[in-house]
Design a protein around this motif. Sequence first.
Motif, short mmCIF file in Angstrom:
data_model
loop_
_atom_site.label_atom_id
_atom_site.label_comp_id
_atom_site.label_asym_id
_atom_site.label_seq_id
_atom_site.Cartn_x
_atom_site.Cartn_y
_atom_site.Cartn_z
N ARG A 1 -2.64 -1.28 -8.43
CA ARG A 1 -2.39 -2.46 -7.67
C ARG A 1 -2.30 -3.80 -8.34
O ARG A 1 -1.23 -4.51 -8.14
N ASP B 1 0.42 3.69 -2.99
CA ASP B 1 -0.44 4.86 -2.54
C ASP B 1 0.68 6.07 -2.85
O ASP B 1 0.02 7.07 -3.34
N ASP C 1 -6.23 10.00 -10.02
CA ASP C 1 -6.65 9.42 -8.80
C ASP C 1 -8.05 8.97 -9.00
O ASP C 1 -8.86 9.86 -8.44
N THR C 2 -8.42 7.97 -9.46
CA THR C 2 -9.79 7.29 -9.35
C THR C 2 -9.67 5.87 -8.94
O THR C 2 -9.02 5.19 -8.96
N PRO C 3 -10.97 5.35 -8.67
CA PRO C 3 -10.92 3.93 -8.28
C PRO C 3 -10.76 2.90 -9.15
O PRO C 3 -9.87 2.07 -8.76
N VAL C 4 -10.90 3.21 -10.40
CA VAL C 4 -10.48 2.20 -11.51
C VAL C 4 -8.93 2.19 -11.65
O VAL C 4 -8.16 1.35 -11.63
N SER D 1 0.76 -1.16 0.06
CA SER D 1 -0.15 -0.02 -0.03
C SER D 1 0.85 1.32 0.07
O SER D 1 0.52 2.19 -0.56
N ARG E 1 -6.79 3.03 -9.45
CA ARG E 1 -6.13 2.64 -8.11
C ARG E 1 -6.22 0.90 -8.42
O ARG E 1 -5.15 0.51 -7.68
N LEU E 2 -7.07 0.38 -8.85
CA LEU E 2 -7.11 -0.85 -9.06
C LEU E 2 -6.01 -1.24 -10.13
O LEU E 2 -5.50 -2.48 -9.86
#
Length: 199
Positions: free
Chosen positions: A158, A135, A149-152, A131, A154-155
């Motif tokens: 990862r 991050d 920086d969006t949820p998609v 993380s 970030r996935l």
Amino acid sequence: MTAGTPTRTRLTPDERRSQLLDLGVRLLADRSLDELSIDLLAEEAGISRGLLYHYFGNKHAFHEAVVRRAADDLVAQTAPPPSGDPLARLAASMTAYVDYVVSNYAGYLSLVKGAQGGNETLRAIYDEARSALTDRIFTEDAQGDLIPDTPVIRLVVRGWSAMAEELVLSWVADPAGVSRAELEHVLASSLPALVAAEV
């Protein structure tokens, strides 16, 4: 005391514990976590097993402390330069990551396998380190020049991080004709390419 006799400095308990953790991390660089025993560390440090148990309680607590220190070192050693072009900073960070894995292969592989093998403590340390590494891509590229920086995204980051880890571990185990420069190019260029496919 005669001239030329070295004087011994008495360390505080925190300093001594930190010194032992540093030694544990150095020993972990070229051996697996299972090979990192209390006996080995006591012998290398020139102290008794009892003193090690005094500082760490038991073998599992010792392993946890060494792995946590190694994970902290990984995060610190792979930090990108504080300024500059986002792609150049990402490339510098990936070069430092390859350096770290090459220098600490056995220990790093132990952490990865321990986390995958169901050891909850190692999994937590591994997740914290992962993380921190992912991050900071967002916090250090605050304008979103490279990585929005969006949820998609970030996935995607990862998943890219897992891919990068597998690429480096596989390359260190067997380069298979791939140069280090080629590996580092794939690592640094693949994230922007994956992000571009989603933007």
